[in-house]
Every structure is written in C-alpha cells, then in structure tokens.
Write a protein that holds these residues in place. Sequence first.
Motif, PDB file in Angstrom:
ATOM      1  N   LYS A 274       0.890  -1.226   0.306  1.00 15.75           N
ATOM      2  CA  LYS A 274      -0.042   0.059   0.016  1.00 15.75           C
ATOM      3  C   LYS A 274       0.922   1.183   0.054  1.00 15.75           C
ATOM      4  O   LYS A 274       2.037   1.185   0.511  1.00 15.75           O
ATOM      5  N   LEU A 275       0.441   2.175  -0.594  1.00 18.84           N
ATOM      6  CA  LEU A 275       0.947   3.576  -0.317  1.00 18.84           C
ATOM      7  C   LEU A 275       0.736   4.314   0.678  1.00 18.84           C
ATOM      8  O   LEU A 275      -0.831   4.606   0.992  1.00 18.84           O
ATOM      9  N   SER A 276       1.499   4.953   1.570  1.00 16.92           N
ATOM     10  CA  SER A 276       0.943   5.711   2.438  1.00 16.92           C
ATOM     11  C   SER A 276       2.132   7.022   2.666  1.00 16.92           C
ATOM     12  O   SER A 276       3.286   6.908   2.867  1.00 16.92           O
ATOM     13  N   ASP A 277       1.466   8.291   2.147  1.00 14.71           N
ATOM     14  CA  ASP A 277       2.274   9.339   2.047  1.00 14.71           C
ATOM     15  C   ASP A 277       3.704   9.074   1.222  1.00 14.71           C
ATOM     16  O   ASP A 277       4.667   9.533   1.699  1.00 14.71           O
ATOM     17  N   GLY A 278       3.487   8.395   0.274  1.00 14.99           N
ATOM     18  CA  GLY A 278       4.605   8.083  -0.601  1.00 14.99           C
ATOM     19  C   GLY A 278       5.458   6.974  -0.316  1.00 14.99           C
ATOM     20  O   GLY A 278       6.290   6.726  -0.979  1.00 14.99           O
ATOM     21  N   ALA A 279       5.089   6.443   0.923  1.00 14.97           N
ATOM     22  CA  ALA A 279       5.820   5.251   1.419  1.00 14.97           C
ATOM     23  C   ALA A 279       5.351   4.160   1.047  1.00 14.97           C
ATOM     24  O   ALA A 279       3.936   4.102   0.788  1.00 14.97           O
ATOM     25  N   LYS A 280       6.099   3.055   0.899  1.00 19.43           N
ATOM     26  CA  LYS A 280       5.475   1.676   0.461  1.00 19.43           C
ATOM     27  C   LYS A 280       5.468   0.745   1.843  1.00 19.43           C
ATOM     28  O   LYS A 280       6.194   0.981   2.547  1.00 19.43           O
ATOM     29  N   ILE A 281       4.191   0.454   2.242  1.00 23.24           N
ATOM     30  CA  ILE A 281       4.060  -0.224   3.575  1.00 23.24           C
ATOM     31  C   ILE A 281       3.290  -1.432   3.103  1.00 23.24           C
ATOM     32  O   ILE A 281       2.633  -1.841   1.889  1.00 23.24           O
ATOM     33  N   VAL A 282       3.445  -2.422   4.208  1.00 24.54           N
ATOM     34  CA  VAL A 282       2.307  -3.477   4.196  1.00 24.54           C
ATOM     35  C   VAL A 282       1.465  -3.169   5.451  1.00 24.54           C
ATOM     36  O   VAL A 282       1.914  -3.040   6.719  1.00 24.54           O
ATOM     37  N   ASP A 283       0.155  -3.123   5.204  1.00 28.54           N
ATOM     38  CA  ASP A 283      -0.683  -2.693   6.134  1.00 28.54           C
ATOM     39  C   ASP A 283      -1.277  -3.830   7.192  1.00 28.54           C
ATOM     40  O   ASP A 283      -1.587  -4.883   6.487  1.00 28.54           O
ATOM     41  N   LEU A 284      -0.954  -3.878   8.510  1.00 27.53           N
ATOM     42  CA  LEU A 284      -1.158  -4.874   9.279  1.00 27.53           C
ATOM     43  C   LEU A 284      -2.342  -4.505  10.450  1.00 27.53           C
ATOM     44  O   LEU A 284      -2.297  -5.081  11.522  1.00 27.53           O
ATOM     45  N   GLU A 285      -2.872  -3.597  10.110  1.00 29.11           N
ATOM     46  CA  GLU A 285      -3.934  -3.067  11.093  1.00 29.11           C
ATOM     47  C   GLU A 285      -4.963  -4.134  11.541  1.00 29.11           C
ATOM     48  O   GLU A 285      -5.181  -4.342  12.674  1.00 29.11           O
ATOM     49  N   GLU A 286      -5.280  -4.944  10.549  1.00 32.39           N
ATOM     50  CA  GLU A 286      -6.322  -6.169  10.750  1.00 32.39           C
ATOM     51  C   GLU A 286      -5.542  -6.886  11.840  1.00 32.39           C
ATOM     52  O   GLU A 286      -6.333  -7.703  12.630  1.00 32.39           O
ATOM     53  N   PHE A 287      -4.343  -7.069  12.007  1.00 33.85           N
ATOM     54  CA  PHE A 287      -3.682  -7.960  13.043  1.00 33.85           C
ATOM     55  C   PHE A 287      -3.221  -7.128  14.324  1.00 33.85           C
ATOM     56  O   PHE A 287      -2.328  -7.668  15.131  1.00 33.85           O
ATOM     57  N   GLY A 288      -3.798  -6.027  14.306  1.00 36.07           N
ATOM     58  CA  GLY A 288      -3.240  -5.037  15.638  1.00 36.07           C
ATOM     59  C   GLY A 288      -2.074  -4.500  15.712  1.00 36.07           C
ATOM     60  O   GLY A 288      -1.267  -4.492  16.576  1.00 36.07           O
ATOM     61  N   CYS A 292       3.992  -2.639   8.396  1.00 30.96           N
ATOM     62  CA  CYS A 292       5.658  -2.865   8.062  1.00 30.96           C
ATOM     63  C   CYS A 292       6.052  -2.025   7.055  1.00 30.96           C
ATOM     64  O   CYS A 292       5.558  -1.957   5.857  1.00 30.96           O
ATOM     65  N   LEU A 293       7.048  -1.062   7.321  1.00 27.67           N
ATOM     66  CA  LEU A 293       7.530  -0.041   6.481  1.00 27.67           C
ATOM     67  C   LEU A 293       8.622  -0.706   5.604  1.00 27.67           C
ATOM     68  O   LEU A 293       9.734  -1.290   5.958  1.00 27.67           O
ATOM     69  N   LEU A 294       8.262  -0.678   4.064  1.00 26.95           N
ATOM     70  CA  LEU A 294       9.260  -1.366   3.156  1.00 26.95           C
ATOM     71  C   LEU A 294      10.253  -0.423   2.397  1.00 26.95           C
ATOM     72  O   LEU A 294      11.271  -0.562   2.488  1.00 26.95           O
ATOM     73  N   VAL A 295       9.532   0.788   1.897  1.00 28.33           N
ATOM     74  CA  VAL A 295      10.500   1.643   1.308  1.00 28.33           C
ATOM     75  C   VAL A 295       9.999   3.085   1.742  1.00 28.33           C
ATOM     76  O   VAL A 295       8.722   3.394   1.790  1.00 28.33           O
TER      77      VAL A 295
END
Length: 563
Positions: A274-288, A292-295
Amino acid sequence: MDIKKILSEQINIEGISQEEIYNLITGTANPSLGDFSLPCFRFAKALRKSPVQIANDLKDAFGGCPVVSDVQAVNGYLNFFVDNKVMSATVLDEARQDSFGKSDVGNGKTICIDYSSINIAKPFHIGHLGTTAIGGSLYKLYKNLGYNVIGINHLGDWGTQFGKLIVAYDLWGDKEKIEQGGVEALQEIYVKFHQEEVDHPELTEQARAWFAKIEQGDARALELFHWFKDITLKEVNKIYKRLNVTFDSYNGESFYNDKMQPVLDELESKGLVKLSDGAKIVDLEEFGMAPCLLVKADGATLYATRDLAAAFYRKNTYDFYKSLYVVAYQQNLHFKQFFKVLELMGHEWAKDCIHVAYGMVSLAEGSMSTRKGNVVWLSKVLDAAVEKAKSIIEEKNPDLADKDEVAEKIGVGAVMFSALQNGRIKDITFSLDKVLTFEGETCPYLQYTYARTNSVLIKAGNAINAKVAPDYASLDNAESKELIKLINRYPDIIVDAAEKYEPSILAKYLIDLAQAYNKFYFEHRILDEEVSRQLPRLYATDATNKIIKNGLSLLGIDVPAHM
Ligand code: ARG
C-alpha cells in the motif's frame, strides 16, 4: 539411560499408547513411595475400572525387569522402586563415554541462527552480550544434537550513518589514530559529527551525499566503508575468540542491497503493498500492528526490507528446518511484523522463523565506571572481570601456575555464565562482585567443582582402572542417589535446552549437579576406601568431571584444569 522408557515398555494397557504411559510416569519426591510413579486415574474411563483396581491389576501383571527391585500399588498409583546398584552401574557406564549427551536427532536438518549481529563502527557493548552468549550456546547445543547449524552474523553495515562517518573522518579523522583507536576512535568522530551537526546543517547534507555515493559504488566511498568494516570486524573477532563464538556467515544488511527488489515485486504482485504518504508499506492493522515499512518516500529501503530479503535468501540457500533470530525483546514488534508479512505472502515456512528474544543487561551501580556516556564496552567488562579474577587468585592461591590463563577462563566464564543462567526474557543487573564469587550459583563455583573432581582423579591415578568388580553398594545413600539421578538427566537436559532455546536450562542443571557432587564429596570418602567400594565413587567423580566440562563448553565456557 531412560528409566521412564524402560518402565513404560513393561506396561501394557489396552487402548493406551506407550507414549502416553511414558508421559504420565514421573519421578517421586518421597522415596518411601518409590522412585517413579504411574498415576492410573486417566485410564479409569477407558478401562471402566477404578484407578485403585487398575493399579492393582498392573502390579499383578508386571513381569519384572533388572532395574526394578519392587513394584507397589498404592491408592491408584503404581509405584516403582529402582534397583540402585543396577541403575548406578548403567548410568555411570553411559555417562563416562564420550558420546554421552550427544545425539543424532538433528541429522539431515539445518538450523540457521542469526546472533550477535553487531553494528559496524558502533560499540560492541554489553547489550550484545545476551545475543552473543545465547546464540553461541544454541549453536553448540544444536550441533551436539546432530543438526547442520549455520551461524549468521547479520551485520548492521548499512544506513546513513556511514555517510556521516565519512564526513566526520574527512573533517577530523586521522588515519593512524583510527587504526590504533579502532571503533572507539570512530565513535569519537561520530559523536562529534552529531554535536557539530546542530549548528551546521550543511553537514547533514554532505553526509547524505556521501551515503548516496556508497550506494552508487563510488570508489573512495566504498574504500572507506570497507575500511570501517575491517576495523570493526578485526576488533570484534578478538572478542568472539575469547567467548568461543564462531560464525559461518557475515552477510550483513548491505549484502541484501540487490536482493530486495524481487521480494518487493512479489509483494506487489500479491497485492500486499500500500502507498502511505509516498512510502510503501504492508498494512497490518487487521492484526493489531503498526504497518511494516518497506520503502520510504525518498526510495530508501529499511531494516525490515533487508530482513525480508535475508529470510528468502536463507530459505533458498540453506533450506532451513528452522531459522532463529536471537535478538533483544525490544525488537518484538519488528519480528512479529516481518514474520506476518512472510505469512501473508503465503510462505508456509514463515512458521519456522522464530524470534528468540532475550532481556536487557544493565550494570549494578558502582560495579564499573561508565565514564564515556552510557556505553559499556563488552571488552572492558571482560578485562575488568579477568583482572578481578587475577586478584582473587593472587590472594587465594598465589603459587598457582599459569595464573593469567586461569584468570582469563574464570573472568570471561563468569561474564558469559551471567548472561546464560537466567531465563532469556529476564532483565539482568550485572555485578562483577556477584558473578565472581566462588560460592553460590556462579561460574567460578562450577569451575571450582570441576577442578576439585580433577584433583580427586589425579590423586586416584590409575586406581580408576583397577580390574576389580565394583561394589555399587558404596553408592547406596541419599547423596549418591541424588548425584546419579542428575547425571542420568544430562542428555535430556541438552535436548530440553535446545528445544526451548534456553541455555539457562543447562546452566541451572550444571549448578544442581555441582551442588550434588559437593554434598556427595563432603559426606563420603572417595579415596581412602576399599578398592571395590572406591571404584563406583571414582566413576561418579569422573562422570561429574566430564559433564561439567562438556556442559560448560556447550555454553561457550572453558574450564581451568586447576585453580
Ligand atoms: N544489528 C541489529 C542490532 O544491533 C540486530 C540485528 C538482528 N538480526 C536481524 N536479522 N534483524 O540491533
């Protein structure tokens, strides 16, 4: 000698597996009720009989075997009395073989252990003691069980700090001084950089530019980068040598520079990015969990990205059965996140990645000065421990030969043991005085007991090989029985310590064994005994001697022959 196994094999209960019977048999605390006991309550339902009846029936059906001197049924328990002479003879015979405690359960399986994993150009401080000691011991424990073990020092050798170091070196560095001063000298200019940066923001810019040059492969940038690395490794390798720690790979973070893209591509193709403010992340909200920040938005990869690439690399290169990460519990979240990402990618082996967390080490007030800020260099702790050990020797045994060598073993051993003797997660407060006492639950106590067994064996000389039938009745007493029982447990202890990733299980066991031996030693004559009665006691001394030496070596600790 697995007595529970021998006992369980003598018992047949319809519909109940041998394994279940084995698991139910326990050692008893009250010797008048036998040495081992099988509670029969669990079988009542299946057999439609009362536990009392079942125990009685089992007693009647018991065929007898050499180790069992008596069987009794009491209130639904089947109690076994073990023949002490047969037990002692068998256990001591096994325990005196070189193969005792070794096994091949791990044959054909590979375990990766990521441990120590120090940071380049940063202090090897007391915070790294836990991972180095625990990881080093797990390495040896698994090898001892026949596993193929890959020790990995995942060096922290990437990040903008290397750009800062280059700028700092160019401004204030002196080649010779740094070669002599090592990491501490590098640390000094690094600290200065941070102080100067406050008033000179252009330094930050320059550092960024230099780091970019490292990334682009600029010759001078790389040369300095490798120089910093060499300086650090030369220094830490000296420490690793003292701690008996070895590695099969020093592939650190920079090694994964060109190995992250395929992982990022796979993540993209699986729709996990997912893109978040230009950063690439894996959203883990579902798992509390936080994402996880990738780039980062500026294109920089992160610690987690490198760990993901490293996990794939390890799986592909070593096809591990398990991959352990011995890292402080402060990084719990990082490992949870990154393991979760592997799982979300659909890799079944994500479950084989294990974070072996451990607690913090802090210094007891006043036990060592921390003049240089809060950093406590491990090498200095080791030196201080050795120095103190030396002064104790000077005081107690000034005529000892090879004092320096003995002091090194006592001092370094004491520090190592302090990091291994408590459950991993526990925070520990380190005190030189505490770890260097010869009484109580310390390494010097173990080493002292070992030296004691050595001197008994040396005095006995060839008597241990006497061709006389040993009279095991000389071990028919509470102290000897306790000692034999403990000796017998050694192989199980090693398996347990490895399976739970807890060298402390072995450390605690060794203390128990040493205490049991010393009780035995004070209560019973060993040397001035009649030969046939002396033999079993010498065997018990020899077995204890071998276990302490071997057990401590599995913790990475050497024993002096005498002290
Ligand atoms: N260098 C890191 C530190 O000192 C530890 C690295 C642990 N290993 C890993 N694969 N993340 O905090």
